[in-house]
Design a protein around this motif. Structure first.
Motif, PDB file in Angstrom:
ATOM      1  N   LEU A  98      24.294  -4.052 -11.475  1.00  0.00           N
ATOM      2  CA  LEU A  98      22.848  -4.237 -11.429  1.00  0.00           C
ATOM      3  C   LEU A  98      22.319  -4.073 -10.003  1.00  0.00           C
ATOM      4  O   LEU A  98      21.357  -3.325  -9.771  1.00  0.00           O
ATOM      5  CB  LEU A  98      22.484  -5.628 -11.957  1.00  0.00           C
ATOM      6  CG  LEU A  98      21.028  -6.048 -11.826  1.00  0.00           C
ATOM      7  CD1 LEU A  98      20.152  -5.195 -12.722  1.00  0.00           C
ATOM      8  CD2 LEU A  98      20.877  -7.512 -12.151  1.00  0.00           C
ATOM      9  N   VAL A  99      22.959  -4.728  -9.050  1.00  0.00           N
ATOM     10  CA  VAL A  99      22.510  -4.640  -7.656  1.00  0.00           C
ATOM     11  C   VAL A  99      22.647  -3.210  -7.152  1.00  0.00           C
ATOM     12  O   VAL A  99      21.724  -2.673  -6.516  1.00  0.00           O
ATOM     13  CB  VAL A  99      23.307  -5.621  -6.766  1.00  0.00           C
ATOM     14  CG1 VAL A  99      23.019  -5.371  -5.289  1.00  0.00           C
ATOM     15  CG2 VAL A  99      22.976  -7.063  -7.138  1.00  0.00           C
ATOM     16  N   ARG A 100      23.766  -2.575  -7.449  1.00  0.00           N
ATOM     17  CA  ARG A 100      23.976  -1.186  -7.009  1.00  0.00           C
ATOM     18  C   ARG A 100      22.898  -0.278  -7.578  1.00  0.00           C
ATOM     19  O   ARG A 100      22.346   0.565  -6.869  1.00  0.00           O
ATOM     20  CB  ARG A 100      25.365  -0.713  -7.450  1.00  0.00           C
ATOM     21  CG  ARG A 100      25.787   0.592  -6.823  1.00  0.00           C
ATOM     22  CD  ARG A 100      27.212   0.997  -7.159  1.00  0.00           C
ATOM     23  NE  ARG A 100      28.125  -0.131  -7.125  1.00  0.00           N
ATOM     24  CZ  ARG A 100      28.873  -0.542  -8.174  1.00  0.00           C
ATOM     25  NH1 ARG A 100      28.825   0.096  -9.310  1.00  0.00           N
ATOM     26  NH2 ARG A 100      29.664  -1.568  -8.068  1.00  0.00           N
ATOM     27  N   ASN A 101      22.583  -0.444  -8.857  1.00  0.00           N
ATOM     28  CA  ASN A 101      21.538   0.390  -9.471  1.00  0.00           C
ATOM     29  C   ASN A 101      20.180   0.176  -8.831  1.00  0.00           C
ATOM     30  O   ASN A 101      19.457   1.131  -8.574  1.00  0.00           O
ATOM     31  CB  ASN A 101      21.458   0.114 -10.971  1.00  0.00           C
ATOM     32  CG  ASN A 101      22.592   0.730 -11.738  1.00  0.00           C
ATOM     33  OD1 ASN A 101      23.254   1.660 -11.270  1.00  0.00           O
ATOM     34  ND2 ASN A 101      22.845   0.212 -12.929  1.00  0.00           N
ATOM     35  N   ILE A 102      19.864  -1.073  -8.546  1.00  0.00           N
ATOM     36  CA  ILE A 102      18.545  -1.358  -7.963  1.00  0.00           C
ATOM     37  C   ILE A 102      18.451  -0.812  -6.542  1.00  0.00           C
ATOM     38  O   ILE A 102      17.493  -0.140  -6.191  1.00  0.00           O
ATOM     39  CB  ILE A 102      18.258  -2.875  -8.000  1.00  0.00           C
ATOM     40  CG1 ILE A 102      18.027  -3.309  -9.437  1.00  0.00           C
ATOM     41  CG2 ILE A 102      17.044  -3.221  -7.129  1.00  0.00           C
ATOM     42  CD1 ILE A 102      17.942  -4.809  -9.635  1.00  0.00           C
ATOM     43  N   ILE A 103      19.458  -1.089  -5.717  1.00  0.00           N
ATOM     44  CA  ILE A 103      19.339  -0.661  -4.311  1.00  0.00           C
ATOM     45  C   ILE A 103      19.489   0.837  -4.140  1.00  0.00           C
ATOM     46  O   ILE A 103      18.933   1.412  -3.213  1.00  0.00           O
ATOM     47  CB  ILE A 103      20.311  -1.425  -3.383  1.00  0.00           C
ATOM     48  CG1 ILE A 103      21.764  -1.132  -3.728  1.00  0.00           C
ATOM     49  CG2 ILE A 103      20.026  -2.919  -3.426  1.00  0.00           C
ATOM     50  CD1 ILE A 103      22.771  -1.747  -2.773  1.00  0.00           C
ATOM     51  N   ASN A 104      20.208   1.485  -5.024  1.00  0.00           N
ATOM     52  CA  ASN A 104      20.372   2.933  -4.915  1.00  0.00           C
ATOM     53  C   ASN A 104      19.175   3.697  -5.461  1.00  0.00           C
ATOM     54  O   ASN A 104      19.003   4.866  -5.145  1.00  0.00           O
ATOM     55  CB  ASN A 104      21.652   3.394  -5.616  1.00  0.00           C
ATOM     56  CG  ASN A 104      22.886   3.000  -4.849  1.00  0.00           C
ATOM     57  OD1 ASN A 104      22.841   2.768  -3.638  1.00  0.00           O
ATOM     58  ND2 ASN A 104      24.004   2.915  -5.533  1.00  0.00           N
ATOM     59  N   HIS A 105      18.349   3.048  -6.276  1.00  0.00           N
ATOM     60  CA  HIS A 105      17.188   3.727  -6.849  1.00  0.00           C
ATOM     61  C   HIS A 105      15.875   3.256  -6.249  1.00  0.00           C
ATOM     62  O   HIS A 105      14.813   3.689  -6.666  1.00  0.00           O
ATOM     63  CB  HIS A 105      17.167   3.539  -8.362  1.00  0.00           C
ATOM     64  CG  HIS A 105      18.291   4.244  -9.041  1.00  0.00           C
ATOM     65  ND1 HIS A 105      19.473   3.617  -9.344  1.00  0.00           N
ATOM     66  CD2 HIS A 105      18.456   5.537  -9.424  1.00  0.00           C
ATOM     67  CE1 HIS A 105      20.296   4.481  -9.905  1.00  0.00           C
ATOM     68  NE2 HIS A 105      19.711   5.655  -9.957  1.00  0.00           N
TER      69      HIS A 105
END
Length: 108
Positions: A98-105
């Protein structure tokens, strides 16, 4: 790196380390220090209260072992501890995704 990140996941780290093999407190502290390349300071002042808590919750069991005339309390995972480790591992995987998806997008 923020030490609060470690505190939130310290149970996961200890349970995962003990899944590898039973260890006494000092060996566990050294293992975690080596694995974390000293990015996080996981000292014995934080470790022993956590070990006592995990033992009280029946996720680990401690037993006395004698080696070279010294008694050491060695800890190992219980069946309940393995279930908790799997649960915490899944929570971590979900959170990190979840964190990876949010910060990468995120756009600035």
């Amino acid at each position: 790196m923020d030490q609060q990140l470690l505190k939130g996941h310290s149970q996961l780290l200890v349970l995962a380390a003990l899944q590898k093999q039973p260890m006494h407190g000092y060996a566990l502290s050294e293992y975690l220090k080596d694995e974390m390349a000293e990015i996080f300071k996981f000292g014995v002042g934080m470790l022993y209260p956590l070990l006592h808590k995990l033992e009280k919750e029946k996720y680990i069991v401690g037993f006395w072992e004698e080696s070279g005339g010294l008694r050491k309390r060695v800890y190992r995972l219980t069946r309940q501890g393995k279930k908790e480790l799997n649960k915490k591992r899944q929570e971590w995987n979900n959170l990190s995704l979840l964190v990876r998806n949010i910060i990468n997008h995120a756009t600035l």
